[in-house]
Scaffold this active site. Structure first.
Site, PDB file in Angstrom:
ATOM      1  N   CYS B  80       0.847  -1.160   0.009  1.00 22.01           N
ATOM      2  CA  CYS B  80      -0.070  -0.018  -0.026  1.00 22.01           C
ATOM      3  C   CYS B  80       0.755   1.187   0.014  1.00 22.01           C
ATOM      4  O   CYS B  80       1.580   1.441  -0.775  1.00 22.01           O
ATOM      5  CB  CYS B  80      -1.065  -0.100   1.196  1.00 22.01           C
ATOM      6  SG  CYS B  80      -2.361   1.141   0.983  1.00 22.01           S
ATOM      7  N   HIS B 182      -3.740  -4.868  -0.264  1.00 22.17           N
ATOM      8  CA  HIS B 182      -3.510  -5.397   1.074  1.00 22.17           C
ATOM      9  C   HIS B 182      -3.612  -6.964   1.243  1.00 22.17           C
ATOM     10  O   HIS B 182      -4.589  -7.491   1.378  1.00 22.17           O
ATOM     11  CB  HIS B 182      -4.224  -4.683   2.312  1.00 22.17           C
ATOM     12  CG  HIS B 182      -4.190  -3.293   2.280  1.00 22.17           C
ATOM     13  ND1 HIS B 182      -3.289  -3.163   3.308  1.00 22.17           N
ATOM     14  CD2 HIS B 182      -4.753  -2.392   1.857  1.00 22.17           C
ATOM     15  CE1 HIS B 182      -3.192  -1.643   3.389  1.00 22.17           C
ATOM     16  NE2 HIS B 182      -4.174  -1.213   2.533  1.00 22.17           N
ATOM     17  N   GLU B 184      -2.688  -8.887   3.546  1.00 21.94           N
ATOM     18  CA  GLU B 184      -2.970  -9.282   4.697  1.00 21.94           C
ATOM     19  C   GLU B 184      -4.580  -9.132   4.829  1.00 21.94           C
ATOM     20  O   GLU B 184      -5.058  -9.360   5.944  1.00 21.94           O
ATOM     21  CB  GLU B 184      -2.288  -8.553   5.771  1.00 21.94           C
ATOM     22  CG  GLU B 184      -2.934  -7.067   5.970  1.00 21.94           C
ATOM     23  CD  GLU B 184      -2.373  -5.827   5.039  1.00 21.94           C
ATOM     24  OE1 GLU B 184      -1.714  -6.415   3.889  1.00 21.94           O
ATOM     25  OE2 GLU B 184      -2.270  -4.781   5.287  1.00 21.94           O
TER      26      GLU B 184
END
Lengths: 258, 201
Positions: B80, B182, B184
């Site tokens: 990001c 992202h 995650e």
């Protein structure tokens, strides 16, 4: 192209899922993380946790909830319920939540939305609006679970929180909530068409077709349901497959590896 | 040891949790330059403004260790804002220099659709190897950003995404990776990237 999102909502009281049900794939029916894992595996695009714990006990429970969820769930999640201060927001985001949702705190002090968006970024701030029809084509914002009419027009309120920097609107129809006869499409469309931020339709989902019309007629970006998913009347994957077959763009590639 | 670089820009817990979840326990969240030098791999996450991020990296004397690590060929992953920081410059709030690990500038979306670009969108993966091993074709990831880098060297492009305009959402140069999305927060596809990165040598 952005996918339309399907969002299950879990009601949490003192750290436990309200009306937890023992399904085969859930070890502990009352554990929010176990419940969220099932939704995560089924392909939920996000999860909303709504904390309904009495407010004086709440602050620590939501932070603890966010921390536990963030260890196991790798999709975005939102925590709502009882968030009143910038410090509350900071703690919940720091614990791993991606967004927070505010409702009555925004109604009581609209500047709070502006401050929160400025400090944490619009994309972390969801404003929840509970709306109830007061005349044909007119809805008011209600608080306290639909008991108190604030007298504020819901469409005007949506535009205002959008101007103040809200990143998303979680729109619940108090007329439809719990009825299972479909989202309030007129309300959803009225609000979705008046702002450029995403609107999450909530309240009334009862059949698989209701999800489709939330997008095609309600112009929502996401559709939320609680009991329908919680009691396994529909699975998220079934809903998404149906949407995909009916021309609604959804994320389904997680099913490819199974 | 994998070091997640802590420079005061946003929540790092989810990235940390994703490595733990995929079985990589030797991991630190750190702002210690010496610890970055000792690490085998670096992850640069981050949320917020480009200018603040570079100021913080500079203040914490982290730029040197990052560039040394990259020059040594150690695996690096920017996520990001961390992905944007890898480039030479950003126009966010003015004109600010980045780390210059990749050539190119960071620009703002100029589209009629809402900005930030937030939600699940598809990335067309060019080569399914390295951290993209097992991910081929169009793959969904979770995005949340208003700016994106435009690499001047097209050979680094690893994935592209369409949001009215087509932008570069992932890059790769040897062991250096960047992702605008992202991982995650991107369910199985994202955890696959985290796990692949953990296995890199």
């Amino acid at each position: 192209m952005l996918a339309k999102r399907i969002i299950p909502c879990l009601d949490i009281d003192k750290g436990r899922v309200v009306k937890g049900v023992n399904f085969v794939n859930i070890r502990d029916a009352g554990d929010p993380v176990d419940n969220a894992k099932v939704y995560n595996d089924e392909g939920a695009d996000e999860i909303v946790f709504l904390d309904i714990t009495a407010s004086h006990e709440k602050r620590d429970t939501v932070v603890d909830l966010a921390r536990r969820v963030a260890k196991e769930i790798f999709i975005p999640f939102t925590i709502g319920g009882g968030i009143r201060t910038l410090e509350d927001i900071r703690n919940v985001l720091k614990a791993g939540a991606d967004k927070i949702s505010i409702n009555s705190a925004a109604v009581k002090n609209p500047e709070f939305v502006r401050e929160a968006a400025r400090m944490f970024g619009s994309s972390t701030i969801v404003v929840a609006i509970d709306a109830k029809r007061v005349a044909p084509g007119k809805w008011d914002v209600f608080i306290n679970g639909g008991r108190i009419d604030t007298g504020t027009d819901a469409v005007e309120w949506a535009r205002r929180v959008y101007d103040y920097g809200a990143g998303e609107i979680l729109l619940t129809s108090m007329d439809k909530d719990g009825t299972k006869d479909g989202y309030d499409l007129d309300l959803t469309r009225a609000i979705a068409d008046s702002v450029t931020i995403p609107v999450i339709a909530s309240g009334g989902a009862g059949t698989i077709g209701h999800f489709r019309t939330a997008f095609t007629e309600g112009h929502a970006s996401a559709a939320l349901a609680a009991s329908l998913f919680h009691f396994r009347e529909l699975s998220i994957t079934d809903v998404k497959r149906f949407l995909n077959d009916n021309g609604v763009h959804v994320r389904l590639d997680y099913t490819a590896n199974k | 040891m994998i070091a997640i670089i802590d420079y005061g820009m946003g929540n790092l817990a989810s990235v940390y949790n994703a490595f733990i979840k995929t079985g990589f326990g030797d991991i630190r969240i750190t702002s210690d330059p010496e610890e970055l030098r000792r690490a085998d791999k670096l992850v640069l996450p981050g949320v917020g403004a480009f200018e603040d991020a570079m100021k913080n990296l500079n203040r914490d004397r982290l730029i040197g260790p990052i560039l040394e690590s990259v020059a040594d060929g150690k695996p690096f992953l920017g996520i990001c804002l961390g992905y944007q920081l890898m480039f030479e410059r950003s126009c966010e709030g003015g004109s600010f220099d980045g780390l210059g690990i990749m050539k190119g500038d960071v620009v703002r979306f100029d589209v009629s659709l809402p900005v930030p670009h937030m939600g699940w969108n598809e990335t067309a993966i060019r080569d399914g190897d390295g951290v993209f091993d097992g991910l081929a074709g169009n793959v969904y990831f979770y995005f949340d950003h208003a700016y994106y880098p435009v690499p001047s060297d097209e050979s680094v492009i690893a994935g592209t995404t369409e949001y009215e305009t087509v932008f570069v959402s992932a890059v790769r140069k040897g062991n250096i990776y960047g992702a605008q999305f992202h991982p995650e927060k991107s369910h199985n596809n994202g955890l696959k990237i985290i796990s692949n990165f953990g296995k890199l040598r």
